[in-house]
Write a protein that holds these residues in place. Structure first.
Motif, PDB file in Angstrom:
ATOM      1  N   HIS A  73       7.176  13.618   0.192  1.00 53.59           N
ATOM      2  CA  HIS A  73       8.577  13.988  -0.028  1.00 53.59           C
ATOM      3  C   HIS A  73       9.442  13.583   1.157  1.00 53.59           C
ATOM      4  CE1 HIS A  73       7.603  17.277  -3.228  1.00 53.59           C
ATOM      5  NE2 HIS A  73       7.401  16.052  -3.653  1.00 53.59           N
ATOM      6  N   THR A  74       9.629  12.296   1.318  1.00 53.26           N
ATOM      7  CA  THR A  74      10.443  11.782   2.398  1.00 53.26           C
ATOM      8  C   THR A  74      11.035  10.438   2.002  1.00 53.26           C
ATOM      9  OG1 THR A  74      10.441  11.003   4.693  1.00 53.26           O
ATOM     10  CG2 THR A  74       8.400  10.766   3.461  1.00 53.26           C
ATOM     11  N   SER A  75      12.202  10.137   2.526  1.00 53.27           N
ATOM     12  CA  SER A  75      12.823   8.839   2.272  1.00 53.27           C
ATOM     13  C   SER A  75      12.528   7.856   3.391  1.00 53.27           C
ATOM     14  CB  SER A  75      14.344   9.006   2.138  1.00 53.27           C
ATOM     15  OG  SER A  75      14.902   9.510   3.344  1.00 53.27           O
ATOM     16  N   ARG A  76      11.895   8.309   4.462  1.00 55.10           N
ATOM     17  CA  ARG A  76      11.617   7.430   5.598  1.00 55.10           C
ATOM     18  C   ARG A  76      10.424   6.529   5.288  1.00 55.10           C
ATOM     19  NH1 ARG A  76      10.583  10.098  10.949  1.00 55.10           N
ATOM     20  NH2 ARG A  76      11.048   8.003  11.697  1.00 55.10           N
ATOM     21  N   ALA A  77      10.623   5.235   5.431  1.00 53.54           N
ATOM     22  CA  ALA A  77       9.558   4.284   5.101  1.00 53.54           C
ATOM     23  C   ALA A  77       8.303   4.537   5.926  1.00 53.54           C
ATOM     24  CB  ALA A  77      10.052   2.859   5.319  1.00 53.54           C
ATOM     25  N   ILE A  78       8.474   4.955   7.185  1.00 48.76           N
ATOM     26  CA  ILE A  78       7.325   5.152   8.057  1.00 48.76           C
ATOM     27  C   ILE A  78       6.435   6.293   7.569  1.00 48.76           C
ATOM     28  CG2 ILE A  78       8.480   6.771   9.623  1.00 48.76           C
ATOM     29  CD1 ILE A  78       7.017   5.398  11.938  1.00 48.76           C
ATOM     30  N   PHE A 124      -6.078   4.971   5.212  1.00 48.61           N
ATOM     31  CA  PHE A 124      -4.773   4.718   4.623  1.00 48.61           C
ATOM     32  C   PHE A 124      -4.624   3.252   4.230  1.00 48.61           C
ATOM     33  CE2 PHE A 124      -0.386   3.220   5.526  1.00 48.61           C
ATOM     34  CZ  PHE A 124       0.246   3.828   4.446  1.00 48.61           C
ATOM     35  N   PHE A 125      -3.959   3.035   3.056  1.00 51.28           N
ATOM     36  CA  PHE A 125      -3.631   1.681   2.612  1.00 51.28           C
ATOM     37  C   PHE A 125      -2.145   1.639   2.290  1.00 51.28           C
ATOM     38  CE2 PHE A 125      -3.022  -1.853  -0.214  1.00 51.28           C
ATOM     39  CZ  PHE A 125      -3.903  -2.819   0.248  1.00 51.28           C
ATOM     40  N   GLU A 126      -1.409   0.736   2.899  1.00 49.06           N
ATOM     41  CA  GLU A 126       0.031   0.658   2.718  1.00 49.06           C
ATOM     42  C   GLU A 126       0.395  -0.081   1.428  1.00 49.06           C
ATOM     43  OE1 GLU A 126       4.082  -0.734   5.101  1.00 49.06           O
ATOM     44  OE2 GLU A 126       2.094  -1.297   5.855  1.00 49.06           O
ATOM     45  N   ILE A 127       1.274   0.528   0.640  1.00 49.31           N
ATOM     46  CA  ILE A 127       1.825  -0.119  -0.552  1.00 49.31           C
ATOM     47  C   ILE A 127       3.171  -0.719  -0.161  1.00 49.31           C
ATOM     48  CG2 ILE A 127       2.498   0.159  -2.961  1.00 49.31           C
ATOM     49  CD1 ILE A 127       0.755   2.603  -3.105  1.00 49.31           C
ATOM     50  N   THR A 128       3.234  -2.003  -0.055  1.00 46.86           N
ATOM     51  CA  THR A 128       4.433  -2.668   0.474  1.00 46.86           C
ATOM     52  C   THR A 128       5.594  -2.665  -0.511  1.00 46.86           C
ATOM     53  OG1 THR A 128       3.603  -4.816  -0.279  1.00 46.86           O
ATOM     54  CG2 THR A 128       3.059  -4.153   1.971  1.00 46.86           C
ATOM     55  N   GLN A 129       5.313  -2.414  -1.811  1.00 43.70           N
ATOM     56  CA  GLN A 129       6.386  -2.474  -2.813  1.00 43.70           C
ATOM     57  C   GLN A 129       7.238  -1.207  -2.881  1.00 43.70           C
ATOM     58  OE1 GLN A 129       3.133  -3.038  -3.346  1.00 43.70           O
ATOM     59  NE2 GLN A 129       2.778  -4.583  -4.918  1.00 43.70           N
ATOM     60  N   GLU A 137      -7.320  -7.630  -7.114  1.00 42.76           N
ATOM     61  CA  GLU A 137      -7.710  -8.577  -6.070  1.00 42.76           C
ATOM     62  C   GLU A 137      -7.291  -8.107  -4.682  1.00 42.76           C
ATOM     63  OE1 GLU A 137      -6.129 -12.351  -7.195  1.00 42.76           O
ATOM     64  OE2 GLU A 137      -7.452 -12.548  -8.948  1.00 42.76           O
ATOM     65  N   GLY A 138      -7.596  -6.829  -4.403  1.00 42.21           N
ATOM     66  CA  GLY A 138      -7.388  -6.303  -3.064  1.00 42.21           C
ATOM     67  C   GLY A 138      -5.975  -5.895  -2.730  1.00 42.21           C
ATOM     68  N   GLN A 139      -5.112  -5.761  -3.728  1.00 45.59           N
ATOM     69  CA  GLN A 139      -3.742  -5.342  -3.447  1.00 45.59           C
ATOM     70  C   GLN A 139      -3.145  -4.647  -4.669  1.00 45.59           C
ATOM     71  OE1 GLN A 139      -1.134  -8.703  -2.816  1.00 45.59           O
ATOM     72  NE2 GLN A 139      -2.101  -9.901  -4.419  1.00 45.59           N
ATOM     73  N   PHE A 140      -2.033  -3.952  -4.446  1.00 46.94           N
ATOM     74  CA  PHE A 140      -1.319  -3.306  -5.547  1.00 46.94           C
ATOM     75  C   PHE A 140      -0.319  -4.284  -6.151  1.00 46.94           C
ATOM     76  CE2 PHE A 140      -2.803   0.497  -3.350  1.00 46.94           C
ATOM     77  CZ  PHE A 140      -3.175   1.310  -4.422  1.00 46.94           C
ATOM     78  N   VAL A 141      -0.278  -4.311  -7.480  1.00 47.24           N
ATOM     79  CA  VAL A 141       0.663  -5.142  -8.219  1.00 47.24           C
ATOM     80  C   VAL A 141       1.497  -4.210  -9.094  1.00 47.24           C
ATOM     81  CG1 VAL A 141       0.948  -6.972  -9.917  1.00 47.24           C
ATOM     82  CG2 VAL A 141      -0.909  -7.105  -8.221  1.00 47.24           C
ATOM     83  N   GLU A 142       2.814  -4.318  -9.010  1.00 46.63           N
ATOM     84  CA  GLU A 142       3.665  -3.427  -9.786  1.00 46.63           C
ATOM     85  C   GLU A 142       3.609  -3.792 -11.275  1.00 46.63           C
ATOM     86  OE1 GLU A 142       8.093  -1.367  -9.789  1.00 46.63           O
ATOM     87  OE2 GLU A 142       7.595  -2.906  -8.294  1.00 46.63           O
ATOM     88  N   ILE A 143       3.481  -2.760 -12.123  1.00 42.61           N
ATOM     89  CA  ILE A 143       3.407  -2.950 -13.576  1.00 42.61           C
ATOM     90  C   ILE A 143       4.369  -1.970 -14.254  1.00 42.61           C
ATOM     91  CG2 ILE A 143       1.067  -3.883 -13.650  1.00 42.61           C
ATOM     92  CD1 ILE A 143       0.119  -1.016 -14.368  1.00 42.61           C
ATOM     93  N   SER A 144       5.618  -1.984 -13.818  1.00 43.19           N
ATOM     94  CA  SER A 144       6.595  -1.004 -14.294  1.00 43.19           C
ATOM     95  C   SER A 144       7.379  -1.452 -15.521  1.00 43.19           C
ATOM     96  CB  SER A 144       7.576  -0.668 -13.170  1.00 43.19           C
ATOM     97  OG  SER A 144       6.898  -0.142 -12.047  1.00 43.19           O
ATOM     98  N   SER A 145       7.133  -2.649 -16.022  1.00 45.32           N
ATOM     99  CA  SER A 145       7.876  -3.140 -17.175  1.00 45.32           C
ATOM    100  C   SER A 145       7.683  -2.218 -18.377  1.00 45.32           C
ATOM    101  CB  SER A 145       7.408  -4.556 -17.537  1.00 45.32           C
ATOM    102  OG  SER A 145       8.043  -5.010 -18.718  1.00 45.32           O
ATOM    103  N   GLY A 146       8.785  -1.751 -18.969  1.00 44.46           N
ATOM    104  CA  GLY A 146       8.723  -0.873 -20.130  1.00 44.46           C
ATOM    105  C   GLY A 146       8.745   0.603 -19.800  1.00 44.46           C
TER     106      GLY A 146
END
Length: 416
Positions: A239-244, A260-265, A310-319
């Motif tokens: 619950h924070t808006s700070r990217a860090i 920890f794994f960072e989601i860059t999207q 393949e080792g990363q998160f891919v956004e699938i928000s369509s729809g």
């Protein structure tokens, strides 16, 4: 900075308002493969119609009859005789919920927060773990005679929390405790991150804290196998808006350790509100669903989804844009195809969505009509032995007054 974050959280809570369920037997207005309509019918007879029941709700077959029952944490601002967990048993022959008379230690008032259910000491009876807004995690063991007794949970200092789960995090066959600290509501509150308590014995917990931090707090915590390695991973909605401080996912090593794994999207200037993990494609790994809010009185609340590839998160928000403000969601296999469906409660009612052909498809919707506009803090779904799905959530029309619990049965007839 903590005060500013707390203001953001308070603003967010003022945004999240939901409509209360109605008493009519409306069915969906979207047809699925030309089959009979999906039935989404009220199932609330016997449930409390008032009280501020928060945060979560658990569905669990208490008596082994094949029908899920409801276990709720203590309601907030409750009279003395209700400051304890509550169990509502589904009587299928009478089609009514009946409160079961379990007893709890005398002279103890349990605060509202979150509840987790499971057999901790492997004696065949369900036990409870409470995370409390007033601080301290409490473990209650079931003696098999309609009574609970408290056992030791050796935290050296209070750990205020409103999200706790019971799960075998280290693959040893025993249920462990995972909880995340809640937001700081005054200068003396000090969030501490995510607790991992490995169950060595019901009176022996190996407790550690993942990334002890003043900036790591949430009311939404889930587990699932994100990368398909057979080990459970953690996800929270920070619950924070700070990217860090947007720390959402930690991968588990199967031994109680997490990295920890960072989601860059993740977008800037948004606050994650709720998080979920579900197997959307029957592939043995969980995708990540998030509910996010912008900042400010007119901020947009929206859903987003991410798949591990393949080792990363891919956004699938369509729809996922359902053209209605989402308030809370959960996941369950509604249509029995071994894939998790997304169940969303929004300002327009209940929505059922599935992920197929690289996009989200809404295949059912039920409008909910009520003279009240309120909040919902918890939602749960599960499947009965007869194949029907039970959906239950809690309601409040303002922070101090509640409207009890609501339940629905979701039934998809066989295709013609």
């Amino acid at each position: 900075m903590i005060v500013k974050i707390a203001k953001y959280v308070l603003s967010l809570f003022l945004i999240i308002m939901t409509f209360v369920g109605c008493s009519t037997y409306n069915v969906r207005d979207i047809r699925d493969d030309n089959s009979k309509p999906i039935v989404i019918a009220p199932l609330s007879k016997g449930l409390p119609e008032d009280g501020l029941w928060r945060q979560n709700i658990v569905l669990y077959d208490v008596n082994g009859d094949g029908f899920l029952d409801i276990i709720a944490p203590p309601p907030r601002i409750a009279p003395a005789n209700k400051r304890h967990p509550h169990v509502f048993i589904w009587n299928n022959s009478l089609s009514v919920w009946e409160q079961d008379a379990f007893t709890f230690p005398l002279g103890v008032d349990y605060d509202y927060g979150s509840i987790a259910v499971g057999d901790i000491n492997k004696d065949g009876y369900f036990d409870l773990v409470l995370a409390q807004h007033s601080g301290n995690i409490r473990v209650l063991l079931n003696n098999g005679k309609k009574a609970f007794y408290e056992t030791s949970f050796p935290l050296k200092e209070s750990f205020k929390s409103r999200s706790v789960i019971l799960v075998d995090i280290n693959n040893d066959g025993r249920l462990d405790i995972v909880a995340v600290s809640e937001a700081p509501f005054n200068k003396d509150d000090k969030p501490k991150g995510i607790i991992i308590a490995i169950n060595r014995h019901p009176n022996d917990w190996d407790i550690s804290i993942v990334e002890k931090s003043l900036g790591l707090f949430s009311d939404s915590l889930v587990v699932g196998d994100i990368n398909g390695d057979g080990n459970l991973d953690l996800a929270i909605a920070p619950h924070t808006s700070r990217a860090i401080n947007k720390r959402v996912v930690w991968f588990g090593n199967g031994k109680g350790g997490f990295e920890f794994f960072e989601i860059t999207q993740l977008p800037e200037r948004t606050i994650p509100v709720r998080v979920g993990l579900g197997d959307l494609a029957y592939e043995g790994r969980s995708s990540l669903i998030m509910m996010n809010s912008g900042i400010g009185a007119n901020a947009k609340v929206y859903l987003s989804a991410y798949r591990w590839q393949e080792g990363q998160f891919v956004e699938i928000s369509s729809g996922l844009d359902i053209d209605s403000t989402p308030y809370v969601f959960t996941m369950a296999d509604i249509d029995k195809n071994n894939k998790d469906d997304l169940i969303v409660l929004s300002e327009k009612g209940l929505h059922l969505l599935r992920y197929e052909n690289a996009s989200w498809v809404q295949y059912a919707q039920k409008p909910l009509q009520s003279p009240h506009i309120g909040r919902t803090y918890g939602i749960a779904a599960g499947t009965n032995s007869d194949g029907s799905v039970v959906l239950v959530y809690n309601l409040a029309d303002n922070p101090e007054r509640g409207q009890g619990l609501r339940a629905y049965r979701v039934l998809i007839p066989k295709k013609r």
